[in-house]
Design a protein around this motif. Structure first.
Motif, short mmCIF file in Angstrom:
data_model
loop_
_atom_site.label_atom_id
_atom_site.label_comp_id
_atom_site.label_asym_id
_atom_site.label_seq_id
_atom_site.Cartn_x
_atom_site.Cartn_y
_atom_site.Cartn_z
N ALA A 28 0.83 -1.21 0.00
CA ALA A 28 0.00 0.00 0.00
C ALA A 28 0.86 1.26 0.00
CB ALA A 28 -0.94 -0.01 1.20
N ILE A 29 1.90 1.28 0.84
CA ILE A 29 2.74 2.48 0.88
C ILE A 29 3.57 2.60 -0.39
CG2 ILE A 29 4.61 1.32 2.14
CD1 ILE A 29 3.56 5.03 2.31
N ALA A 30 3.93 1.46 -0.99
CA ALA A 30 4.64 1.51 -2.28
C ALA A 30 3.76 2.13 -3.35
CB ALA A 30 5.07 0.11 -2.69
N ALA A 31 2.49 1.73 -3.37
CA ALA A 31 1.55 2.30 -4.35
C ALA A 31 1.34 3.78 -4.10
CB ALA A 31 0.22 1.54 -4.28
N PHE A 32 1.25 4.16 -2.84
CA PHE A 32 1.04 5.57 -2.50
C PHE A 32 2.28 6.40 -2.87
CE2 PHE A 32 0.94 9.13 0.59
CZ PHE A 32 -0.26 9.70 0.20
N PHE A 33 3.46 5.84 -2.64
CA PHE A 33 4.71 6.53 -2.99
C PHE A 33 4.78 6.78 -4.50
CE2 PHE A 33 9.15 5.87 -4.44
CZ PHE A 33 9.70 7.04 -3.96
N ILE A 34 4.46 5.75 -5.28
CA ILE A 34 4.48 5.89 -6.74
C ILE A 34 3.45 6.92 -7.19
CG2 ILE A 34 4.01 4.67 -8.90
CD1 ILE A 34 5.12 2.14 -7.55
N THR A 35 2.27 6.90 -6.56
CA THR A 35 1.22 7.87 -6.90
C THR A 35 1.69 9.30 -6.64
OG1 THR A 35 -0.51 6.25 -6.38
CG2 THR A 35 -1.15 8.58 -6.43
N CYS A 36 2.34 9.52 -5.50
CA CYS A 36 2.85 10.85 -5.17
C CYS A 36 3.89 11.30 -6.20
CB CYS A 36 3.47 10.85 -3.77
SG CYS A 36 2.29 10.75 -2.41
N CYS A 37 4.78 10.40 -6.56
CA CYS A 37 5.80 10.74 -7.56
C CYS A 37 5.17 11.11 -8.90
CB CYS A 37 6.77 9.57 -7.74
SG CYS A 37 7.84 9.25 -6.32
N LEU A 38 4.18 10.32 -9.32
CA LEU A 38 3.50 10.61 -10.60
C LEU A 38 2.76 11.94 -10.53
CD1 LEU A 38 2.09 7.06 -11.50
CD2 LEU A 38 4.03 8.25 -12.54
N LEU A 39 2.10 12.19 -9.39
CA LEU A 39 1.35 13.43 -9.24
C LEU A 39 2.25 14.65 -9.34
CD1 LEU A 39 -1.28 14.95 -8.50
CD2 LEU A 39 -0.68 14.62 -6.09
N PHE A 40 3.36 14.63 -8.62
CA PHE A 40 4.25 15.80 -8.63
C PHE A 40 5.01 15.90 -9.96
CE2 PHE A 40 4.04 15.23 -3.88
CZ PHE A 40 3.30 16.38 -3.67
N THR A 41 5.17 14.79 -10.66
CA THR A 41 5.78 14.84 -11.99
C THR A 41 4.86 15.58 -12.96
OG1 THR A 41 6.94 12.74 -11.64
CG2 THR A 41 6.62 13.46 -13.91
N VAL A 42 3.56 15.38 -12.80
CA VAL A 42 2.58 16.01 -13.69
C VAL A 42 2.41 17.50 -13.38
CG1 VAL A 42 0.13 16.06 -14.33
CG2 VAL A 42 1.33 13.87 -14.14
N ILE A 43 2.35 17.84 -12.07
CA ILE A 43 2.00 19.22 -11.71
C ILE A 43 3.22 20.14 -11.57
CG2 ILE A 43 -0.11 18.48 -10.56
CD1 ILE A 43 1.25 18.87 -7.90
N THR A 44 4.44 19.58 -11.61
CA THR A 44 5.64 20.42 -11.55
C THR A 44 6.56 20.06 -12.71
OG1 THR A 44 6.93 18.90 -10.16
CG2 THR A 44 5.49 20.45 -9.03
#
Length: 339
Positions: A28-44
């Motif tokens: 679960a934390i691995a999935a959340f970590f990847i999601t955070c990385c993808l999110l900040f890759t898109v918005i920054t």
């Protein structure tokens, strides 16, 4: 009179369910970590830049180092609230010693010994005097920060230029030295917890300290030793921070202990003790670092960043717990008895 017991066959697919349940929180934390990385890759625009990623892992290294040791503490059912103050005190003492002209290798050894002694002092009261770790380390949080303020009088102590600063600023093969140290500490922590007798004792004490004592485990010694490791890790982190900033300050690492505990719990280690995961801790620490870094790059107000970070961590832990509980609900073999 005869009795007959029939067991139903194991449900198809339950092995997969058991595997997922055993590793649910790490997944679960691995999935959340990847999601955070993808999110900040898109918005920054700069999140995945080499410079930003190197800076991120350099800044995350002290938290990761202390979180590895904190995993052992929490797995025993304890907690160490003094790591931020220990970091500040060792940070300040190192700066004062270096400014006084002492050789930096001697300072490094002395500071690490100092951190271990602080941990041993607190571990003695927890393990051998029966005082709850929350109380002992809360006192340490206040007292150690007070010593740091007394030594520095609230001022930042500059460190003269020397090889010592490479500990926080240097790189090896393009990788920051603090990150390499953190990786080494994480590997050692993983091996210790998962593959050694000491790691099994840590888990056993957290599960049931009295049962561990009754079967002959040195429960008090092990319970005290995890605080020694925590103090040692905080001192190492203090040296890295001092080397990176080129100064020592009594105001360093304010609130650091809460970030460390959040990283450990976010990774899946139980606050009740008896269950710990070093891989989860690494992912938890990196997730917190990514959130902080990404919010800054997204130009979120620094006054709002802490609110967002806290909310995200709470949401992640809640989802983590829900997933773990759901996957842990497995079908048990049915039993029929007759006489």
């Amino acid at each position: 009179m005869t009795a007959e017991t029939a067991y139903s066959s194991r449900p198809e697919g339950s092995r997969l369910r058991d595997t997922l349940a055993a590793h649910a929180q790490v997944l679960a934390i691995a999935a959340f970590f990847i999601t955070c990385c993808l999110l900040f890759t898109v918005i920054t625009d700069h999140f995945l830049s080499t410079g930003n990623l190197l800076n991120l892992i350099r800044q995350a290294a002290p938290m990761l180092i202390v979180a590895i040791a904190m995993t052992l503490v929490i797995t025993t059912g304890g907690i160490d609230l003094s790591v931020g103050s220990t970091l500040a005190l060792t940070n300040a003492v190192a700066a004062i010693a270096l400014q006084g002209g002492l050789p930096w290798p001697l300072v490094v050894v002395a500071i690490l010994a100092m951190g271990a002694l602080i941990g041993a002092f607190q571990g003695f009261f927890v393990a051998y005097q029966g005082i709850p770790s929350f109380i002992v380390t809360l006192a340490g949080l206040s007292a150690l920060r007070g010593f740091a303020l007394l030594l520095t009088q609230g001022y930042s102590i500059p460190i003269p230029p020397s090889t010592f600063t490479e500990l926080g600023r240097g790189s090896l093969l393009g990788i920051p030295i603090p990150a390499l140290i953190a990786v080494l500490v994480a590997i050692v922590g993983f091996v210790v917890l998962d593959w050694t007798r000491y790691g099994r004792q840590v888990i056993a004490i957290g599960s049931n300290a009295e049962a561990a004592r009754r079967v002959g485990m040195p429960s008090k010694r092990v319970a005290a030793s995890v605080f020694v490791l925590s103090g040692l890790a905080a001192a190492l982190a203090g040296l890295i921070v001092a080397a990176r900033l080129g100064s020592g300050s009594s105001n360093a690492a304010v609130g650091f202990e809460l970030e460390v505990i959040a990283a450990v719990v976010l990774g899946g280690t139980s606050l009740m003790g008896g269950r710990g995961t070093m891989i989860g801790t690494v992912l938890g620490a990196l997730t917190i670092a990514v959130i902080g870094n990404g919010l800054i790059l997204a130009h979120v107000s620094p006054f709002f960043t802490q609110i967002v970070t806290g909310a995200i961590i709470l949401l992640a832990i809640w989802l983590n717990t829900r997933i773990f509980s759901r996957l842990s609900t497995t079908r048990r073999p049915s039993v029929r008895g007759g006489a």
